[in-house]
Design an enzyme around this catalytic site. Sequence first.
Site, PDB file in Angstrom:
ATOM      1  N   ARG A  33      27.065  49.253  59.014  1.00 56.33           N
ATOM      2  CA  ARG A  33      26.340  48.423  58.115  1.00 56.33           C
ATOM      3  C   ARG A  33      27.171  48.483  56.852  1.00 56.33           C
ATOM      4  O   ARG A  33      27.225  49.422  56.280  1.00 56.33           O
ATOM      5  CB  ARG A  33      25.114  48.550  58.092  1.00 56.33           C
ATOM      6  CG  ARG A  33      24.214  47.780  56.810  1.00 56.33           C
ATOM      7  CD  ARG A  33      22.937  48.122  56.964  1.00 56.33           C
ATOM      8  NE  ARG A  33      22.818  49.416  56.113  1.00 56.33           N
ATOM      9  CZ  ARG A  33      22.087  49.811  55.183  1.00 56.33           C
ATOM     10  NH1 ARG A  33      21.379  48.966  54.457  1.00 56.33           N
ATOM     11  NH2 ARG A  33      22.269  51.041  54.631  1.00 56.33           N
ATOM     12  N   GLU A  93      28.384  49.510  45.405  1.00 55.86           N
ATOM     13  CA  GLU A  93      28.215  50.436  46.319  1.00 55.86           C
ATOM     14  C   GLU A  93      29.475  50.298  47.340  1.00 55.86           C
ATOM     15  O   GLU A  93      30.402  49.226  47.246  1.00 55.86           O
ATOM     16  CB  GLU A  93      26.906  50.151  47.190  1.00 55.86           C
ATOM     17  CG  GLU A  93      25.799  50.396  46.328  1.00 55.86           C
ATOM     18  CD  GLU A  93      24.365  50.199  47.283  1.00 55.86           C
ATOM     19  OE1 GLU A  93      24.019  51.383  47.597  1.00 55.86           O
ATOM     20  OE2 GLU A  93      24.106  49.023  47.649  1.00 55.86           O
ATOM     21  N   HIS A 125      24.230  58.410  56.380  1.00 53.01           N
ATOM     22  CA  HIS A 125      24.674  58.323  54.638  1.00 53.01           C
ATOM     23  C   HIS A 125      25.302  59.394  54.391  1.00 53.01           C
ATOM     24  O   HIS A 125      24.669  60.522  54.792  1.00 53.01           O
ATOM     25  CB  HIS A 125      23.271  57.931  54.201  1.00 53.01           C
ATOM     26  CG  HIS A 125      23.440  57.458  52.489  1.00 53.01           C
ATOM     27  ND1 HIS A 125      24.119  58.189  51.871  1.00 53.01           N
ATOM     28  CD2 HIS A 125      23.230  56.110  52.202  1.00 53.01           C
ATOM     29  CE1 HIS A 125      24.203  57.331  50.636  1.00 53.01           C
ATOM     30  NE2 HIS A 125      23.815  56.243  51.041  1.00 53.01           N
ATOM     31  N   HIS A 182      20.878  57.185  58.703  1.00 50.63           N
ATOM     32  CA  HIS A 182      20.299  56.358  57.715  1.00 50.63           C
ATOM     33  C   HIS A 182      19.905  55.103  58.284  1.00 50.63           C
ATOM     34  O   HIS A 182      18.940  54.486  57.895  1.00 50.63           O
ATOM     35  CB  HIS A 182      21.278  56.383  56.632  1.00 50.63           C
ATOM     36  CG  HIS A 182      20.984  55.423  55.462  1.00 50.63           C
ATOM     37  ND1 HIS A 182      19.879  55.730  54.633  1.00 50.63           N
ATOM     38  CD2 HIS A 182      21.557  54.237  54.721  1.00 50.63           C
ATOM     39  CE1 HIS A 182      19.770  54.837  53.559  1.00 50.63           C
ATOM     40  NE2 HIS A 182      20.593  54.091  53.746  1.00 50.63           N
ATOM     41  N   ARG A 204      30.957  53.976  54.257  1.00 52.12           N
ATOM     42  CA  ARG A 204      29.990  55.124  54.489  1.00 52.12           C
ATOM     43  C   ARG A 204      30.450  55.968  55.671  1.00 52.12           C
ATOM     44  O   ARG A 204      30.365  57.196  55.582  1.00 52.12           O
ATOM     45  CB  ARG A 204      28.590  54.529  54.867  1.00 52.12           C
ATOM     46  CG  ARG A 204      27.898  54.207  53.620  1.00 52.12           C
ATOM     47  CD  ARG A 204      26.384  54.103  53.834  1.00 52.12           C
ATOM     48  NE  ARG A 204      25.922  53.594  52.703  1.00 52.12           N
ATOM     49  CZ  ARG A 204      24.911  52.725  52.592  1.00 52.12           C
ATOM     50  NH1 ARG A 204      24.102  52.495  53.439  1.00 52.12           N
ATOM     51  NH2 ARG A 204      24.440  52.554  51.110  1.00 52.12           N
TER      52      ARG A 204
HETATM   53  C1  LIG Z   1      16.155  55.926  51.636  1.00 53.34           C
HETATM   54  C2  LIG Z   1      16.546  54.508  52.023  1.00 53.34           C
HETATM   55  C3  LIG Z   1      17.475  53.761  51.210  1.00 53.34           C
HETATM   56  C4  LIG Z   1      17.656  52.700  51.554  1.00 53.34           C
HETATM   57  N1  LIG Z   1      18.273  51.966  50.559  1.00 53.34           N
HETATM   58  C5  LIG Z   1      18.666  50.470  51.100  1.00 53.34           C
HETATM   59  C6  LIG Z   1      19.007  49.545  50.093  1.00 53.34           C
HETATM   60  O1  LIG Z   1      19.117  49.864  48.652  1.00 53.34           O
HETATM   61  N2  LIG Z   1      19.349  48.432  50.288  1.00 53.34           N
HETATM   62  C7  LIG Z   1      19.457  47.844  51.818  1.00 53.34           C
HETATM   63  O2  LIG Z   1      19.631  46.592  51.936  1.00 53.34           O
HETATM   64  N3  LIG Z   1      18.823  48.827  52.699  1.00 53.34           N
HETATM   65  C8  LIG Z   1      18.500  50.070  52.506  1.00 53.34           C
HETATM   66  N4  LIG Z   1      18.117  50.941  53.221  1.00 53.34           N
HETATM   67  C9  LIG Z   1      17.960  50.318  54.644  1.00 53.34           C
HETATM   68  C10 LIG Z   1      16.415  49.580  54.558  1.00 53.34           C
HETATM   69  O3  LIG Z   1      15.779  49.924  53.758  1.00 53.34           O
HETATM   70  C11 LIG Z   1      16.105  49.507  56.047  1.00 53.34           C
HETATM   71  O4  LIG Z   1      17.135  49.407  56.848  1.00 53.34           O
HETATM   72  C12 LIG Z   1      15.112  48.332  56.127  1.00 53.34           C
HETATM   73  O5  LIG Z   1      14.139  48.530  55.036  1.00 53.34           O
HETATM   74  C13 LIG Z   1      14.141  48.157  57.175  1.00 53.34           C
HETATM   75  O6  LIG Z   1      13.346  47.228  57.184  1.00 53.34           O
HETATM   76  P1  LIG Z   1      12.163  47.008  58.635  1.00 53.34           P
HETATM   77  O7  LIG Z   1      11.274  46.213  58.024  1.00 53.34           O
HETATM   78  O8  LIG Z   1      13.056  46.829  59.447  1.00 53.34           O
HETATM   79  O9  LIG Z   1      11.579  48.664  58.878  1.00 53.34           O
HETATM   80  P2  LIG Z   1      10.643  49.397  57.689  1.00 53.34           P
HETATM   81  O10 LIG Z   1      10.627  48.846  56.484  1.00 53.34           O
HETATM   82  O11 LIG Z   1      10.823  50.769  58.038  1.00 53.34           O
HETATM   83  O12 LIG Z   1       9.245  48.999  58.330  1.00 53.34           O
HETATM   84  C14 LIG Z   1       8.716  49.590  59.704  1.00 53.34           C
HETATM   85  C15 LIG Z   1       7.512  49.852  59.710  1.00 53.34           C
HETATM   86  O13 LIG Z   1       7.103  49.636  61.248  1.00 53.34           O
HETATM   87  C16 LIG Z   1       6.062  50.900  61.116  1.00 53.34           C
HETATM   88  N5  LIG Z   1       6.254  51.196  63.073  1.00 53.34           N
HETATM   89  C17 LIG Z   1       7.257  51.564  63.553  1.00 53.34           C
HETATM   90  N6  LIG Z   1       6.703  51.845  64.808  1.00 53.34           N
HETATM   91  C18 LIG Z   1       5.583  51.212  65.075  1.00 53.34           C
HETATM   92  C19 LIG Z   1       4.586  50.793  66.040  1.00 53.34           C
HETATM   93  N7  LIG Z   1       4.756  51.201  67.439  1.00 53.34           N
HETATM   94  N8  LIG Z   1       3.570  50.353  65.675  1.00 53.34           N
HETATM   95  C20 LIG Z   1       3.133  49.778  64.197  1.00 53.34           C
HETATM   96  N9  LIG Z   1       3.847  50.149  63.132  1.00 53.34           N
HETATM   97  C21 LIG Z   1       5.343  50.659  63.688  1.00 53.34           C
HETATM   98  C22 LIG Z   1       6.840  51.747  60.481  1.00 53.34           C
HETATM   99  O14 LIG Z   1       5.864  52.875  60.559  1.00 53.34           O
HETATM  100  C23 LIG Z   1       7.170  51.123  59.382  1.00 53.34           C
HETATM  101  O15 LIG Z   1       5.931  51.075  58.422  1.00 53.34           O
HETATM  102  C24 LIG Z   1      17.570  52.175  52.954  1.00 53.34           C
HETATM  103  C25 LIG Z   1      16.944  53.124  53.791  1.00 53.34           C
HETATM  104  C26 LIG Z   1      16.579  54.096  53.245  1.00 53.34           C
HETATM  105  C27 LIG Z   1      15.705  55.096  54.430  1.00 53.34           C
END
Ligand SMILES: Cc1cc2nc3c(=O)[nH]c(=O)nc-3n(C[C@H](O)[C@H](O)[C@H](O)COP(=O)(O)OP(=O)(O)OC[C@H]3O[C@@H](n4cnc5c(N)ncnc54)[C@H](O)[C@@H]3O)c2cc1C
Length: 480
Positions: free
Chosen positions: A352, A95, A212, A317, A259
Amino acid sequence: MALAAAPRPVVLVSRSRGTTGTASAMAQGGIAAAVGPGDDAVFHAADTLVAGACHNHVGAVLDLAQAAPEAVQWLGSLGVQFDRAGDGQLSLGREGGHDRARIVHAGGDATGHAVMQVLAAAAANAPHVHWLAGKTLQAIGLAADGRVAGVRVCDVAGRSAQLAAADLVLATGGIGALFSATTNPEGADGSGLALALAAGAEGRDLEFIQWHPTAFASPSGRHLPLVTEALRGAGARLVDEQGVPLMQGTHPLADLAPRDVVARRLWRHRRAGGQAWLDARRLDEAAWRQFPSVLSLCAQHGIDPRSDRIPVTPAVHFHMGGVAVDPKGESSLAGLHAVGEVACSGVHGANRLASNSLLEGLVCGRLLGARLRSQGKRAAPVLRWVDAGPDADGESRERLAMHLTAALGPLRSGESLAAAMAAITADPAMAGRWQGRLALALLAPAMARKRSLGAHYRVDSASAGNIRQGIETPAYGETA
Ligand SMILES: Cc1cc2nc3c(=O)[nH]c(=O)nc-3n(C[C@H](O)[C@H](O)[C@H](O)COP(=O)(O)OP(=O)(O)OC[C@H]3O[C@@H](n4cnc5c(N)ncnc54)[C@H](O)[C@@H]3O)c2cc1C
């Protein structure tokens, strides 16, 4: 985090049961790890620093890159089936910003889904985890000494409940849903970040927002599906309506430039009235087997990317900034910890590197869980409750999204930032709501940072004084 905290009891609060609505489950590219022949954590760290415009916390970057191979192994031991080549070795994708193929993936471009299914099943079966699904975190309770003492959660019917907690780990994801175009899910609304700031935790690097370059340019809706960068790693090229390559001459890595560089190029092209396309027609059938999600997305829109080009546009993104945490995941508010996208550990710097965020969540989450395992504090009584403030109505959220998108896009200027701040401040339907306050908290540091750095690109700053990545220069099309 929850798994690593065993046997300390953990209450897992989530909006949905399972992994629906998380960005994690949507991750396509995979997880960066120096596991290939000739690769080394130092090379991974170097790429992370270059992408981050050296604004990163160097120690945190090295720790992350060094921990990556073991994190991948751990996921494998839990049951994640990473894709492998014919010889049984992990199959690696490439990537933007990586100097080589370094991305492990599962189910082709369905890595996030594969990883999250396994982690969610492990959490659901863990006796020390009590999973409270269908709840939103609404308020933080603080004790007399200012330490976290509890949380208030509510369900969709508005019924609320209070829980005692000496430690609160925020893992509420990003902020993309505040903007007009994003690859993030609806739940990435920044409510966790807004709450932490309201409770007195410090934020860091809030102005750094990654766009992105290749979200699917769908005419309707603000939540746009992602067209993975790994497709460019496999040979796809960005082209204009005449088929002319857009990245040629813009950066030495061309389509695989970091990016922010690619997003700026496409943003300018689109603002000048052009359309951008991803031409992946040169990929052979074997390559396409790695991208089932892209094939299915395109099919839903009547496109066959083996013979048609894919319309793409930049979209918000990833948020590099967030709740400021130290290398242990601790915020400035006693008892409040943060991990994943809502946190800013400094590992991503000003931009990032692709596929470093699932990795950060895994590595930092496990470390944090292990640390909290041995800190069995009792929650003190709650003296006061802090929430982020009232919710903005739908129309005000639309206006806010428009202002944020105009001001905090891939190209920024003092004029557009000031205009957005003034419009939001003057309108109580935005400024008096938590979304408006959070928007101002993002805009203010962007306004204060006069020079370009990583994803924060000021078209009005003196280019000679700008800190740039690699050998990108204005001569390569970087002037406004
Ligand atoms: C389409 C896409 C593709 C990606 N591809 C990659 C990749 O290939 N590799 C990589 O490393 N990263 C990738 N990323 C980035 C990565 O997925 C995210 O940065 C990472 O998964 C975030 O994880 P997290 O646990 O912080 O948040 P999330 O996985 O989004 O989980 C957060 C959760 O908290 C919940 N939440 C929010 N506020 C509240 C609240 N007040 N009360 C209760 N729950 C709440 C949300 O609804 C969600 O369910 C991608 C992102 C996207 C959008």
